[in-house]
Design a protein around this motif. Structure first.
Motif, mmCIF file in Angstrom:
data_model
loop_
_atom_site.group_PDB
_atom_site.id
_atom_site.type_symbol
_atom_site.label_atom_id
_atom_site.label_comp_id
_atom_site.label_asym_id
_atom_site.label_seq_id
_atom_site.Cartn_x
_atom_site.Cartn_y
_atom_site.Cartn_z
ATOM 1 N N GLU A 341 -6.851 -0.102 -1.970
ATOM 2 C CA GLU A 341 -8.054 0.169 -2.120
ATOM 3 C C GLU A 341 -8.446 0.690 -3.536
ATOM 4 N N ILE A 342 -9.779 0.503 -3.862
ATOM 5 C CA ILE A 342 -10.214 1.066 -5.095
ATOM 6 C C ILE A 342 -11.020 2.348 -4.842
ATOM 7 N N ILE A 343 -10.645 3.323 -5.589
ATOM 8 C CA ILE A 343 -11.148 4.636 -5.586
ATOM 9 C C ILE A 343 -12.321 5.100 -6.662
ATOM 10 N N ALA A 344 -13.382 5.471 -6.343
ATOM 11 C CA ALA A 344 -14.344 5.586 -7.161
ATOM 12 C C ALA A 344 -14.897 7.119 -7.134
ATOM 13 N N ASP A 345 -15.367 7.373 -8.392
ATOM 14 C CA ASP A 345 -15.607 8.823 -8.621
ATOM 15 C C ASP A 345 -17.175 9.139 -7.994
ATOM 16 N N GLU A 346 -17.798 10.145 -8.108
ATOM 17 C CA GLU A 346 -19.090 10.673 -7.692
ATOM 18 C C GLU A 346 -20.076 10.045 -7.891
ATOM 19 N N ASN A 347 -20.063 9.085 -9.239
ATOM 20 C CA ASN A 347 -21.046 8.302 -9.899
ATOM 21 C C ASN A 347 -20.969 6.836 -9.683
ATOM 22 N N GLY A 348 -20.028 6.461 -8.748
ATOM 23 C CA GLY A 348 -19.671 5.177 -8.457
ATOM 24 C C GLY A 348 -18.771 4.383 -9.177
ATOM 25 N N TRP A 349 -18.102 4.998 -10.290
ATOM 26 C CA TRP A 349 -17.350 3.994 -11.095
ATOM 27 C C TRP A 349 -15.675 4.649 -10.772
ATOM 28 N N VAL A 350 -15.158 3.479 -10.966
ATOM 29 C CA VAL A 350 -13.420 3.410 -10.753
ATOM 30 C C VAL A 350 -12.977 4.633 -11.246
ATOM 31 N N LYS A 351 -12.063 5.235 -10.749
ATOM 32 C CA LYS A 351 -11.095 6.355 -10.948
ATOM 33 C C LYS A 351 -9.796 6.117 -10.774
ATOM 34 N N GLY A 352 -9.560 5.175 -9.785
ATOM 35 C CA GLY A 352 -7.982 4.998 -9.443
ATOM 36 C C GLY A 352 -7.959 3.820 -8.541
ATOM 37 N N MET A 353 -6.783 3.370 -8.280
ATOM 38 C CA MET A 353 -6.483 2.442 -7.369
ATOM 39 C C MET A 353 -5.044 2.713 -6.289
ATOM 40 N N LYS A 354 -5.407 2.626 -5.051
ATOM 41 C CA LYS A 354 -4.260 2.710 -4.179
ATOM 42 C C LYS A 354 -3.397 1.592 -4.240
ATOM 43 N N CYS A 355 -2.101 1.704 -4.129
ATOM 44 C CA CYS A 355 -1.474 0.658 -4.151
ATOM 45 C C CYS A 355 -0.106 0.854 -3.331
ATOM 46 N N VAL A 356 0.374 -0.231 -2.814
ATOM 47 C CA VAL A 356 1.911 -0.118 -2.145
ATOM 48 C C VAL A 356 2.891 -0.981 -2.708
ATOM 49 N N LYS A 357 3.966 -0.563 -2.573
ATOM 50 C CA LYS A 357 5.251 -1.244 -3.031
ATOM 51 C C LYS A 357 5.520 -2.330 -2.188
ATOM 52 N N MET A 358 6.142 -3.393 -2.667
ATOM 53 C CA MET A 358 6.500 -4.789 -1.952
ATOM 54 C C MET A 358 7.872 -5.046 -2.195
ATOM 55 N N GLU A 359 8.292 -5.845 -1.155
ATOM 56 C CA GLU A 359 9.610 -6.423 -1.438
ATOM 57 C C GLU A 359 9.718 -7.880 -0.820
ATOM 58 N N LEU A 360 10.466 -8.744 -1.286
ATOM 59 C CA LEU A 360 10.372 -10.280 -0.948
ATOM 60 C C LEU A 360 11.181 -10.432 0.213
ATOM 61 N N GLY A 361 10.516 -11.150 1.154
ATOM 62 C CA GLY A 361 11.106 -11.620 2.456
ATOM 63 C C GLY A 361 11.359 -13.083 2.459
ATOM 64 N N GLU A 362 11.155 -13.475 3.527
ATOM 65 C CA GLU A 362 11.354 -15.078 3.934
ATOM 66 C C GLU A 362 10.403 -15.898 3.139
ATOM 67 N N PRO A 363 10.811 -17.035 2.627
ATOM 68 C CA PRO A 363 9.884 -18.107 2.064
ATOM 69 C C PRO A 363 8.568 -18.253 2.828
ATOM 70 N N ASP A 364 7.448 -18.320 2.239
ATOM 71 C CA ASP A 364 6.379 -18.830 3.126
ATOM 72 C C ASP A 364 6.014 -20.376 2.971
ATOM 73 N N ALA A 365 4.854 -20.827 3.440
ATOM 74 C CA ALA A 365 4.499 -22.278 3.299
ATOM 75 C C ALA A 365 4.585 -22.744 1.852
ATOM 76 N N SER A 366 4.421 -21.938 0.878
ATOM 77 C CA SER A 366 4.310 -22.433 -0.509
ATOM 78 C C SER A 366 5.637 -22.547 -1.140
ATOM 79 N N GLY A 367 6.753 -22.145 -0.252
ATOM 80 C CA GLY A 367 8.088 -22.240 -0.705
ATOM 81 C C GLY A 367 8.464 -20.789 -1.442
ATOM 82 N N ARG A 368 7.586 -19.990 -1.860
ATOM 83 C CA ARG A 368 7.830 -18.772 -2.437
ATOM 84 C C ARG A 368 8.200 -17.661 -1.542
ATOM 85 N N ARG A 369 8.856 -16.843 -1.686
ATOM 86 C CA ARG A 369 9.408 -15.911 -0.865
ATOM 87 C C ARG A 369 8.290 -14.830 -0.638
ATOM 88 N N LYS A 370 7.864 -14.513 0.625
ATOM 89 C CA LYS A 370 6.816 -13.862 0.931
ATOM 90 C C LYS A 370 6.823 -12.349 0.757
#
Length: 461
Positions: A341-370
């Protein structure tokens, strides 16, 4: 000299270049080029040629460099490539010609790209031009788009004797070479403009500010303007976004828009009328070459810059050289991280970005680990701008105004790989308009194949 190692190439120091837009790589001088050329063992069955999408006779031109015959080397390259000074700078040689180099099995591959760049720069500095020997044919071909595929197709057709006109939507020719790739990787006035002049010297005419699908349609080109064939090399300029909440906030750009403002409109220069907003802390979402270009541009405009990519470093699609340069210049890599998610201030401008940490699982259709989300790993990055670099797709304007032109589900034009033929008679296509966003050299290879296809079609017409 150690024949197993490349002759090093001179570069601007990282702490100097990260504050300017001058070219990072300074290239070889003649002595360095000749020394590097002596490392080539001139294979009889040269695999490097098969690794080149436009099939340059690489051992032959390198042999001429070794002997100091730079003009002859340029003639050899020009037989196959319309844009050697561009390709020598931006081609992913490590996965193409240099990736096939036999010398690279027991040591470092020959610096084919740096030698190609040296020859092309020498030709420009000494006013050498490609020559046309074919007799004029009384047939007209329209080329849509003046990017790598369009310039290559037009140049090859002009060499065959056709009357070629390129129609370019923007006010300056060059396509992605002028709007997409930054000055510090590909100088516009010296390198790109002179390569375009070389194509014009073959007799190619270029009309700018003509939007095919609006100013004129393909059917009008064929029926009213008396063109015998059309090549579509209109690229892939339509950016993709993530579709996450907050993406419409002020301060969210596509990499395409951000780079176009800087590269084509010269927004990085204070004396221009189209300045770009300067930010303090910027996240670039994505890991390809375009992401590196946007990140390194934002850095030069004074920001702290983070690359946010959901896979690990070994999966980064960008060239190793670009990643290396970005790290040297101080760009921070937040890998295995995905925005939610991108978080905006009261004037509608970017003030932050919600992120989540990832880990690599099994390879997907492209051959890269998902990449898989790690539960409970959410966090917020404080930012004032986000640049989305998630790839591009073709603008549907041409396909939607051309009856009988087949497109696939990604809105890419369907064309035969070996000759560029589309579902519409007399209409050919190649480059990013067919494949979606790819490399300069692959687009050139497609332009070359289509030129042969058009020549065969018109010779039998």
């Amino acid at each position: 000299m150690d024949v197993l190692k490349k002759v090093p190439v001179r570069e601007q120091a990282p702490d100097v270049r990260n504050k300017n837009f001058d070219e990072v790589c300074l290239g070889y001088n003649i002595d360095e080029a000749k020394e590097e050329a002596t490392r080539c063992i001139n294979c009889k069955n040269a695999k490097c040629i098969t690794g080149c999408p436009v099939s340059i006779n690489i051992p032959a031109f390198i042999a001429q460099v070794k002997d100091g015959n730079i003009e002859e080397a340029y003639k050899i390259i020009s037989e196959s490539s319309a844009l050697p000074a561009v390709c020598g700078r931006v081609c992913p040689q490590e996965s193409q010609c240099e990736g096939k180099c036999i010398r690279g099995i027991k040591g470092e591959a020959i610096s084919i790209g740096k030698l190609e760049r040296f020859v092309a720069d020498y030709a420009r500095e000494n006013n050498l031009k490609p020559v046309v020997t074919a007799e004029k044919k009384n047939k007209k071909v329209a080329v849509i788009g003046s990017g790598p595929s369009g310039l290559t197709c037009a140049g090859d057709l002009a060499k065959m004797g056709y009357d070629v006109t390129i129609f370019e939507a923007l006010h300056e020719p060059g396509g992605v070479l002028v709007y997409g790739i930054p000055e510090f990787r590909l100088p516009k006035k010296t390198v790109v403009a002179s390569e375009i002049e070389n194509v014009k010297a073959l007799g190619v005419k270029i009309e700018t500010n003509v939007i095919i699908g609006k100013s004129l349609t393909i059917d009008q080109l064929l029926e009213e303007e008396d063109f015998d064939a059309v090549f579509i090399g209109s690229g892939a300029g339509l950016p993709r976004f993530m579709g996450i909440p907050g993406e419409n906030a002020n301060g969210v750009f596509s990499a395409n828009e951000y780079l176009t403002r800087s590269n084509l409109m010269k927004a990085f220069r204070d004396d221009y009328d189209t300045p770009i907003a300067r930010f303090n802390k910027v996240a670039i979402v994505g890991g390809g070459n375009v992401a590196m270009d946007a990140a390194r541009t934002a850095l030069r405009l004074g920001a702290e810059v983070h690359i946010v990519y959901r896979r690990s470093e070994s999966e980064l699609p960008a060239r190793a050289e670009e990643v290396h340069h970005a790290k040297e210049e101080g760009i921070i890599f937040d890998l295995l991280t995905n925005p939610t998610e991108i978080i905006a201030d009261e004037n509608g401008w970017v003030k932050g970005m919600k992120c989540v940490k990832m880990e690599l699982g099994e390879p997907d259709a492209s051959g890269r680990r998902k990449p898989v989300e790690i539960p409970g790993s959410e966090f917020v990055m404080d930012l004032d701008a986000v640049i989305m670099s998630l790839g591009t797709s073709p603008n549907p304007l041409i396909s939607s105004t051309t009856k009988g032109l087949e497109v696939n589900k990604r809105k890419c034009i369907v064309a035969e790989e070996e000759n560029g033929a589309t579902s519409k008679t007399g209409v050919y296509a190649g480059g990013d308009a067919v494949t979606g966003a790819a490399t300069v050299i692959l687009a050139m290879g497609a332009g070359k194949a289509a030129a042969k296809g058009i020549d065969e079609y018109l010779s039998n017409k």
